[in-house]
Design a protein around this motif. Structure first.
Motif, short mmCIF file in Angstrom:
data_model
loop_
_atom_site.label_atom_id
_atom_site.label_comp_id
_atom_site.label_asym_id
_atom_site.label_seq_id
_atom_site.Cartn_x
_atom_site.Cartn_y
_atom_site.Cartn_z
N ASP A 65 0.80 -1.24 0.00
CA ASP A 65 0.00 0.00 0.00
C ASP A 65 0.83 1.29 0.00
O ASP A 65 0.31 2.37 0.24
N PHE A 66 2.14 1.19 -0.25
CA PHE A 66 2.98 2.38 -0.37
C PHE A 66 3.31 2.57 -1.85
O PHE A 66 3.91 1.69 -2.48
N ALA A 67 2.93 3.71 -2.42
CA ALA A 67 3.14 3.98 -3.84
C ALA A 67 4.62 4.19 -4.13
O ALA A 67 5.29 5.00 -3.48
N VAL A 68 5.13 3.43 -5.11
CA VAL A 68 6.55 3.48 -5.46
C VAL A 68 6.81 3.85 -6.92
O VAL A 68 7.95 4.09 -7.31
N GLY A 69 5.77 3.88 -7.74
CA GLY A 69 5.94 4.22 -9.14
C GLY A 69 4.61 4.48 -9.81
O GLY A 69 3.56 4.12 -9.27
N TYR A 70 4.68 5.13 -10.96
CA TYR A 70 3.45 5.40 -11.72
C TYR A 70 3.77 5.57 -13.20
O TYR A 70 4.92 5.81 -13.58
N THR A 71 2.74 5.46 -13.98
CA THR A 71 2.83 5.86 -15.38
C THR A 71 1.54 6.57 -15.75
O THR A 71 0.48 6.27 -15.19
N LEU A 72 1.66 7.52 -16.66
CA LEU A 72 0.52 8.28 -17.14
C LEU A 72 0.56 8.25 -18.65
O LEU A 72 1.61 8.53 -19.26
N THR A 73 -0.55 7.87 -19.27
CA THR A 73 -0.61 7.80 -20.73
C THR A 73 -1.62 8.80 -21.27
O THR A 73 -2.59 9.16 -20.59
N VAL A 74 -1.37 9.23 -22.50
CA VAL A 74 -2.27 10.14 -23.20
C VAL A 74 -2.52 9.54 -24.58
O VAL A 74 -1.58 9.18 -25.29
N THR A 75 -3.78 9.40 -24.93
CA THR A 75 -4.14 8.89 -26.26
C THR A 75 -4.27 10.06 -27.22
O THR A 75 -4.90 11.07 -26.90
N HIS A 76 -3.66 9.92 -28.39
CA HIS A 76 -3.68 10.97 -29.41
C HIS A 76 -4.37 10.45 -30.66
O HIS A 76 -4.11 9.32 -31.10
N GLU A 77 -5.22 11.27 -31.23
CA GLU A 77 -5.88 10.97 -32.51
C GLU A 77 -5.20 11.83 -33.58
O GLU A 77 -5.22 13.05 -33.50
N ARG A 78 -4.59 11.20 -34.54
CA ARG A 78 -3.95 11.92 -35.65
C ARG A 78 -4.87 11.81 -36.87
O ARG A 78 -5.22 10.70 -37.28
N ILE A 79 -5.24 12.95 -37.42
CA ILE A 79 -6.12 12.91 -38.58
C ILE A 79 -5.31 12.64 -39.84
O ILE A 79 -4.10 12.91 -39.89
N GLU A 80 -5.98 12.10 -40.83
CA GLU A 80 -5.31 11.84 -42.11
C GLU A 80 -5.04 13.16 -42.80
O GLU A 80 -5.86 14.08 -42.77
N THR A 81 -3.88 13.22 -43.42
CA THR A 81 -3.52 14.39 -44.23
C THR A 81 -3.04 13.88 -45.58
O THR A 81 -3.01 12.66 -45.82
N ALA A 82 -2.65 14.77 -46.43
CA ALA A 82 -2.10 14.39 -47.73
C ALA A 82 -0.78 13.63 -47.56
O ALA A 82 -0.37 12.91 -48.47
N LEU A 83 -0.15 13.76 -46.40
CA LEU A 83 1.16 13.15 -46.18
C LEU A 83 1.13 11.91 -45.30
O LEU A 83 2.01 11.05 -45.41
N CYS A 84 0.15 11.81 -44.41
CA CYS A 84 0.13 10.71 -43.43
C CYS A 84 -1.27 10.13 -43.29
O CYS A 84 -2.27 10.84 -43.43
N PHE A 85 -1.32 8.85 -42.97
CA PHE A 85 -2.59 8.19 -42.68
C PHE A 85 -3.07 8.59 -41.29
O PHE A 85 -2.27 8.94 -40.42
#
Length: 158
Positions: A65-85
């Motif tokens: 019950d003693f916190a020793v580590g963490y991770t935080l994630t962020v989800t990104h939505e990339r829109i399609e462009t003429a150069l990338c899917f």
């Protein structure tokens, strides 16, 4: 000693801030012109606001019950462009393990949670970035299966 990992909730901002201090101090030591000195209340507030976002997820690793580590994630939505899917990626925005608990598989377990969460949401890519001075983190990330995808350069103009 019982080791657990749990999903962070809105009431965990204080714990995340405490765990973040080691990493923030390291960043300030290397780039004091970019990173602010650790301000507990401000960091608690920042985590509180981040945890309210639907594209942000965090996990906390605990020993008895003693916190020793963490991770935080962020989800990104990339829109399609003429150069990338179009694509959806999950970025490990932050990961930290208290120094006394490193090399015990905690980061590996936290990253496994991020992988599992991303897969469950149909996301096929997990990314992270790290400052160039942090060779220890780079070695750990490579040992965990990450490969360098890009290099970012900068130059001070003043």
């Amino acid at each position: 000693m019982e080791r657990t990992i749990r999903k962070a909730g809105l009431d965990d901002a204080e714990i995340l801030a405490r765990l973040n201090q080691t990493v923030q101090d390291l960043h300030v030591a290397h780039f004091p012109d970019i990173f602010k000195p650790f301000d507990h209340d401000a960091v608690v507030g920042w985590f509180g606001s981040m945890l309210q976002k639907s594209n942000v997820h965090a996990w906390i690793s605990e020993f008895d019950d003693f916190a020793v580590g963490y991770t935080l994630t962020v989800t990104h939505e990339r829109i399609e462009t003429a150069l990338c899917f179009a694509r959806q990626t999950c970025e490990i925005d932050q990961i930290a393990v208290l120094p006394a608990y490193r090399r015990m598989g905690i980061a590996r377990s936290l990253i496994a949670c991020a992988f599992e969460d991303a897969r469950s949401r149909g996301i096929r890519e997990l990314e992270l970035s790290s400052w160039s001075f942090n060779a220890e983190a780079h070695a750990a990330f490579q040992a965990l299966g990450f490969n360098q995808k890009m290099a970012r350069f900068w130059c001070s103009i003043f």
